[in-house]
Scaffold this motif. Sequence first.
Motif, PDB file in Angstrom:
ATOM      1  N   ASP A  23       0.816  -1.218   0.000  1.00 26.65           N
ATOM      2  CA  ASP A  23       0.000   0.000   0.000  1.00 26.65           C
ATOM      3  C   ASP A  23       0.851   1.271   0.000  1.00 26.65           C
ATOM      4  N   VAL A  24       2.159   1.131   0.231  1.00 23.52           N
ATOM      5  CA  VAL A  24       3.061   2.283   0.288  1.00 23.52           C
ATOM      6  C   VAL A  24       3.738   2.462  -1.065  1.00 23.52           C
ATOM      7  N   ASP A  25       3.649   3.675  -1.612  1.00 20.94           N
ATOM      8  CA  ASP A  25       4.202   3.959  -2.942  1.00 20.94           C
ATOM      9  C   ASP A  25       5.582   4.594  -2.902  1.00 20.94           C
ATOM     10  N   ALA A  26       5.894   5.332  -1.842  1.00 21.80           N
ATOM     11  CA  ALA A  26       7.186   6.011  -1.718  1.00 21.80           C
ATOM     12  C   ALA A  26       7.525   6.125  -0.241  1.00 21.80           C
ATOM     13  N   ILE A  27       8.818   6.262   0.054  1.00 25.26           N
ATOM     14  CA  ILE A  27       9.275   6.318   1.436  1.00 25.26           C
ATOM     15  C   ILE A  27      10.106   7.582   1.630  1.00 25.26           C
ATOM     16  N   PHE A  28       9.669   8.419   2.562  1.00 26.33           N
ATOM     17  CA  PHE A  28      10.386   9.655   2.879  1.00 26.33           C
ATOM     18  C   PHE A  28      10.924   9.566   4.302  1.00 26.33           C
ATOM     19  N   CYS A  29      12.144  10.036   4.492  1.00 25.54           N
ATOM     20  CA  CYS A  29      12.720  10.127   5.828  1.00 25.54           C
ATOM     21  C   CYS A  29      12.291  11.438   6.476  1.00 25.54           C
ATOM     22  N   ILE A  30      12.031  11.400   7.782  1.00 26.25           N
ATOM     23  CA  ILE A  30      11.539  12.620   8.432  1.00 26.25           C
ATOM     24  C   ILE A  30      12.676  13.582   8.750  1.00 26.25           C
ATOM     25  N   ARG A  31      13.890  13.044   9.043  1.00 24.10           N
ATOM     26  CA  ARG A  31      15.026  13.901   9.346  1.00 24.10           C
ATOM     27  C   ARG A  31      16.294  13.053   9.341  1.00 24.10           C
ATOM     28  N   GLY A  32      17.451  13.750   9.457  1.00 25.63           N
ATOM     29  CA  GLY A  32      18.719  13.045   9.566  1.00 25.63           C
ATOM     30  C   GLY A  32      19.159  13.025  11.008  1.00 25.63           C
ATOM     31  N   GLY A  33      20.351  13.601  11.254  1.00 26.65           N
ATOM     32  CA  GLY A  33      20.882  13.597  12.614  1.00 26.65           C
ATOM     33  C   GLY A  33      21.978  12.574  12.740  1.00 26.65           C
ATOM     34  N   TYR A  34      21.712  11.489  13.472  1.00 26.27           N
ATOM     35  CA  TYR A  34      22.694  10.416  13.624  1.00 26.27           C
ATOM     36  C   TYR A  34      21.962   9.092  13.840  1.00 26.27           C
ATOM     37  N   GLY A  35      22.550   8.022  13.309  1.00 26.88           N
ATOM     38  CA  GLY A  35      22.041   6.687  13.625  1.00 26.88           C
ATOM     39  C   GLY A  35      21.984   5.715  12.469  1.00 26.88           C
ATOM     40  N   VAL A  36      22.110   6.186  11.233  1.00 28.57           N
ATOM     41  CA  VAL A  36      21.933   5.297  10.080  1.00 28.57           C
ATOM     42  C   VAL A  36      23.008   4.220  10.020  1.00 28.57           C
ATOM     43  N   HIS A  37      24.264   4.579  10.316  1.00 28.71           N
ATOM     44  CA  HIS A  37      25.314   3.558  10.256  1.00 28.71           C
ATOM     45  C   HIS A  37      24.996   2.372  11.169  1.00 28.71           C
ATOM     46  N   ARG A  38      24.250   2.607  12.233  1.00 29.72           N
ATOM     47  CA  ARG A  38      23.944   1.546  13.194  1.00 29.72           C
ATOM     48  C   ARG A  38      22.975   0.507  12.643  1.00 29.72           C
ATOM     49  N   ILE A  39      22.253   0.835  11.571  1.00 29.16           N
ATOM     50  CA  ILE A  39      21.229  -0.096  11.077  1.00 29.16           C
ATOM     51  C   ILE A  39      21.544  -0.687   9.703  1.00 29.16           C
ATOM     52  N   LEU A  40      22.683  -0.336   9.125  1.00 27.64           N
ATOM     53  CA  LEU A  40      22.970  -0.798   7.759  1.00 27.64           C
ATOM     54  C   LEU A  40      22.976  -2.319   7.647  1.00 27.64           C
ATOM     55  N   GLU A  41      23.464  -3.010   8.679  1.00 27.54           N
ATOM     56  CA  GLU A  41      23.508  -4.471   8.639  1.00 27.54           C
ATOM     57  C   GLU A  41      22.135  -5.107   8.816  1.00 27.54           C
ATOM     58  N   LYS A  42      21.164  -4.323   9.249  1.00 24.32           N
ATOM     59  CA  LYS A  42      19.840  -4.868   9.531  1.00 24.32           C
ATOM     60  C   LYS A  42      18.827  -4.633   8.399  1.00 24.32           C
ATOM     61  N   ILE A  43      19.261  -3.939   7.355  1.00 26.71           N
ATOM     62  CA  ILE A  43      18.373  -3.661   6.225  1.00 26.71           C
ATOM     63  C   ILE A  43      18.372  -4.853   5.264  1.00 26.71           C
ATOM     64  N   ASP A  44      17.188  -5.207   4.769  1.00 20.31           N
ATOM     65  CA  ASP A  44      17.029  -6.329   3.832  1.00 20.31           C
ATOM     66  C   ASP A  44      17.123  -5.789   2.403  1.00 20.31           C
ATOM     67  N   TYR A  45      18.319  -5.823   1.835  1.00 22.83           N
ATOM     68  CA  TYR A  45      18.542  -5.233   0.517  1.00 22.83           C
ATOM     69  C   TYR A  45      17.907  -6.068  -0.596  1.00 22.83           C
ATOM     70  N   ASP A  46      17.792  -7.380  -0.399  1.00 27.74           N
ATOM     71  CA  ASP A  46      17.089  -8.208  -1.378  1.00 27.74           C
ATOM     72  C   ASP A  46      15.605  -7.844  -1.424  1.00 27.74           C
ATOM     73  N   LEU A  47      15.026  -7.581  -0.257  1.00 29.93           N
ATOM     74  CA  LEU A  47      13.634  -7.140  -0.190  1.00 29.93           C
ATOM     75  C   LEU A  47      13.446  -5.830  -0.937  1.00 29.93           C
ATOM     76  N   ILE A  48      14.378  -4.905  -0.755  1.00 28.50           N
ATOM     77  CA  ILE A  48      14.297  -3.615  -1.444  1.00 28.50           C
ATOM     78  C   ILE A  48      14.386  -3.816  -2.955  1.00 28.50           C
ATOM     79  N   LYS A  49      15.281  -4.687  -3.382  1.00 26.05           N
ATOM     80  CA  LYS A  49      15.440  -4.956  -4.812  1.00 26.05           C
ATOM     81  C   LYS A  49      14.145  -5.507  -5.415  1.00 26.05           C
ATOM     82  N   GLU A  50      13.443  -6.309  -4.639  1.00 23.04           N
ATOM     83  CA  GLU A  50      12.196  -6.921  -5.119  1.00 23.04           C
ATOM     84  C   GLU A  50      11.010  -5.967  -5.033  1.00 23.04           C
TER      85      GLU A  50
END
Length: 310
Positions: free
Chosen positions: A73-100
């Motif tokens: 049901d979601v067509d696009a994904i927007f981030c609300i802000r930056g700051g700090y923390g993205v490096h902490r989650i890179l290993e937890k993202i499902d890149y195959d899911l994103i590709k699909e």
Amino acid sequence: MFKPKMLRKGDTIGLVAPASDSSKEKVDKSIEYLKSQGFKVKVSDSCYSKKGYLAGDDELRAKNINDMFKDKDVDAIFCIRGGYGVHRILEKIDYDLIKENPKIFMGYSDITALHIAINNRANLITFHGPMTVSDMRDGLDSFSLQSFKEVLMTSENTLEINNPEGEKIKSIVKGIAEGELIGGNLALISGTIGTPYEIDTEDKILFIEDIGEYTFRIDRMLMQLKLAGKLDSVRGIVLGDFNNCVQEDKEDQSLMEVFEDILIPLRVPIIYNLKSGHCTPNITLPFGSKVEVNGDEGRLIIKERVTIDG
């Protein structure tokens, strides 16, 4: 590179908070703005969460991104802000899911690390552009809104990226080059070096911007890229906004002197003063798309359609 579906009025935008937290009031104001522009909005739990300087724990922030890509049901994904923390989650993202499930994904600043990882591991074009709390909660300025619509909501095969009137895109090194546009915030790019998520710059057009860094720190980060070999094979460079990047001491090198020392010897086309980054207006750029950088005329041109009909 995979291309996401073009954004249209009536589409549902999913909001995520991959980095720092915000207040409920600011998030709610940004939701109302998106609705006023004709979009539906779906909000992830991280947008209202807080753990120290983070928008909830690492598992929650990563899960919300994965879930938004999986949600039909979601067509696009927007981030609300930056700051700090993205490096902490890179290993937890499902890149195959994103590709699909390719979708528009947009943000800047700390979100740079996700742009790099998604571009590299999911082969998906992503968008360096305004964020909802940071830029939209009080209404996006007209030039940023126009750029947002031109890049995300039109089907042009070529599109020239222009600055607002009175803000000329200038040239440091002449010449013309083509390649995929990649990059983002310089501090975040340098933070990927030596990790499995480090930026791939080979035959690319590198875009960089930053905010609030003394010029010696800009020097240090550019030298880190240089010594890591990341500047050896770039085809061209686009310098965005360097908001409040000043000399700590009056005898320090200026920002332009730093660029001249480190970047001019690369002998690739270089343009600067593109109004994208921590600035108003904030131009939307498609990372992973083919572009032409024209150092003779101070121009940046997108050379392919960056979204598809869906």
